[in-house]
Design a protein around this motif. Sequence first.
Motif, PDB file in Angstrom:
ATOM      1  N   THR A  61      24.062 -30.132 -64.667  1.00 29.61           N
ATOM      2  CA  THR A  61      23.112 -30.944 -65.431  1.00 29.61           C
ATOM      3  C   THR A  61      22.988 -32.322 -64.786  1.00 29.61           C
ATOM      4  O   THR A  61      21.894 -32.804 -64.508  1.00 29.61           O
ATOM      5  CB  THR A  61      23.565 -31.052 -66.900  1.00 29.61           C
ATOM      6  N   HIS A 138      21.539 -27.923 -76.196  1.00 27.19           N
ATOM      7  CA  HIS A 138      21.397 -28.332 -74.788  1.00 27.19           C
ATOM      8  C   HIS A 138      19.979 -27.921 -74.370  1.00 27.19           C
ATOM      9  O   HIS A 138      19.781 -26.945 -73.645  1.00 27.19           O
ATOM     10  CB  HIS A 138      22.457 -27.601 -73.960  1.00 27.19           C
ATOM     11  N   GLN A 141      18.771 -27.127 -70.659  1.00 26.42           N
ATOM     12  CA  GLN A 141      19.335 -25.880 -70.125  1.00 26.42           C
ATOM     13  C   GLN A 141      18.528 -24.698 -70.666  1.00 26.42           C
ATOM     14  O   GLN A 141      18.201 -23.760 -69.932  1.00 26.42           O
ATOM     15  CB  GLN A 141      20.808 -25.750 -70.518  1.00 26.42           C
ATOM     16  N   ARG A 171      26.289 -24.206 -76.805  1.00 25.75           N
ATOM     17  CA  ARG A 171      25.074 -24.957 -77.171  1.00 25.75           C
ATOM     18  C   ARG A 171      23.849 -24.483 -76.404  1.00 25.75           C
ATOM     19  O   ARG A 171      22.726 -24.604 -76.880  1.00 25.75           O
ATOM     20  CB  ARG A 171      25.317 -26.447 -76.938  1.00 25.75           C
ATOM     21  N   ARG A 235      30.772 -18.638 -71.223  1.00 28.59           N
ATOM     22  CA  ARG A 235      32.224 -18.798 -71.179  1.00 28.59           C
ATOM     23  C   ARG A 235      32.761 -19.155 -72.569  1.00 28.59           C
ATOM     24  O   ARG A 235      32.005 -19.598 -73.439  1.00 28.59           O
ATOM     25  CB  ARG A 235      32.615 -19.893 -70.173  1.00 28.59           C
ATOM     26  N   GLN A 237      34.279 -21.601 -74.922  1.00 28.09           N
ATOM     27  CA  GLN A 237      34.236 -23.071 -74.945  1.00 28.09           C
ATOM     28  C   GLN A 237      35.575 -23.615 -75.449  1.00 28.09           C
ATOM     29  O   GLN A 237      35.667 -24.164 -76.550  1.00 28.09           O
ATOM     30  CB  GLN A 237      33.099 -23.529 -75.871  1.00 28.09           C
ATOM     31  N   LEU A 292      26.658 -21.269 -66.533  1.00 27.09           N
ATOM     32  CA  LEU A 292      27.725 -21.812 -65.676  1.00 27.09           C
ATOM     33  C   LEU A 292      28.234 -23.140 -66.269  1.00 27.09           C
ATOM     34  O   LEU A 292      27.472 -23.829 -66.916  1.00 27.09           O
ATOM     35  CB  LEU A 292      27.263 -21.980 -64.231  1.00 27.09           C
ATOM     36  N   PRO A 293      29.449 -23.527 -66.112  1.00 25.85           N
ATOM     37  CA  PRO A 293      30.458 -22.904 -65.265  1.00 25.85           C
ATOM     38  C   PRO A 293      30.972 -21.584 -65.850  1.00 25.85           C
ATOM     39  O   PRO A 293      31.010 -21.409 -67.067  1.00 25.85           O
ATOM     40  CB  PRO A 293      31.587 -23.945 -65.270  1.00 25.85           C
TER      41      PRO A 293
HETATM   42  C1  NCD Z   1      26.792 -25.611 -70.155  1.00 25.57           C
HETATM   43  C2  NCD Z   1      27.079 -26.786 -71.075  1.00 25.57           C
HETATM   44  O1  NCD Z   1      27.519 -27.845 -70.643  1.00 25.57           O
HETATM   45  O2  NCD Z   1      26.805 -26.604 -72.241  1.00 25.57           O
HETATM   46  N1  NCD Z   1      26.765 -25.961 -68.813  1.00 25.57           N
HETATM   47  C3  NCD Z   1      25.612 -26.446 -68.270  1.00 25.57           C
HETATM   48  O3  NCD Z   1      25.100 -27.459 -68.645  1.00 25.57           O
HETATM   49  N2  NCD Z   1      25.046 -25.697 -67.301  1.00 25.57           N
HETATM   50  C4  NCD Z   1      27.635 -24.424 -70.426  1.00 25.57           C
HETATM   51  C5  NCD Z   1      29.107 -24.580 -70.579  1.00 25.57           C
HETATM   52  O4  NCD Z   1      29.671 -25.649 -70.475  1.00 25.57           O
HETATM   53  O5  NCD Z   1      29.723 -23.565 -70.799  1.00 25.57           O
END
Ligand code: NCD
Length: 337
Positions: A61, A138, A141, A171, A235, A237, A292-293
């Motif tokens: 991001t 988010h 994203q 998110r 993933r 969290q 990701l990650p």
């Molecule tokens: C995500 C986030 O930060 O919400 N990553 C991102 O911005 N690509 C996903 C995550 O942290 O698992």
Amino acid sequence: MFMHLLSTTQIKSKQLQSLFKMTDSIISGELIVDNLVIKGNYSLNRKVILGIVKDEGSTRTRLSFEVAMKRLGGESVLLELDNNSSISKGETLEDTIKTVSQYVDALVVRHSRKGMVEKCAEISSVPVINAGDGDGEHPTQALLDAYTIYKHCGKLDNLNIMIAGDLKCSRTVHSLLHLLSLYENNLIHLVSPEDMQLPEEYKKKDNGTKYIWYPDLNQALEHVGKSLNILYMTRLQKERYMSEDEVKEFWSKRKTPYLGDDFRNKVVGEYYTLSPSNWNQIDHDCAVLHPLPRNNEISSTFDKDPRALYFQQVKNGMYVRMALLWNLFVRGKFLPD
Ligand code: NCD
């Protein structure tokens, strides 16, 4: 039109389509976007600068916003809310945001607590983009996720989409589901452990969107893997799972509010991994996405599979953010009406 971009619930399907069109023309080179100097609504006639403020880790991001600004001919500055900022001297987040917004033309804010980016927006004198607020949303994203789905499937309606993982705290999923519900008849297969199910508030049922929940990834893939257009993995969290005692300890140890946290080693419950035995269960045209990650959800041996689109997704993020920023700085709003 809204000044800040805080949630995908602000977005309409028509606006999404125009943003995607603009993203396409940036990629094809049809829209020339270098040497961005704000004119038009802003009539500042100077180089634009984006401020990035965050109290949590970020690779994609942060970098994609920075690179998007550079490619547009603008600049960005980064403030980490850690010991190197005046937060360590007891400055409040409010004063920090008031300060940064004196210097920049727009702010990207990532915060470890849900709702905090909205609070920042109330204080900021420049437009604020929510780059992830705790287990809330988010939106940018989700925009790049929706763009990737659209490019792969050629549409955003009548899709079979499986979303697997920590649906309670992811998110990106919360924001994406609203965008998908702007289109007709999407069937969303939600796969999560019982205690990580999607909160009801994010289960948007507009336009015939339907949800089915499965506790087991193998079973879910066995049932519907061959009918999937998209498999979206997330993933666990870890950093969001804290007991009440941990929360109390966290706040009592904290000198100043709103710094980032460090609870990464707490492992919660069972989790999902896409193992080689699952690969054959997924349709050959199904795109596998991940914000990701990743941790263990998808092994790197899957990366060469033509269905693995998560690094294409990463690249799309840069272009979608270029389109958003171009709209903001040249037209004075994030999305066309
Ligand atoms: C995500 C986030 O930060 O919400 N990553 C991102 O911005 N690509 C996903 C995550 O942290 O698992």
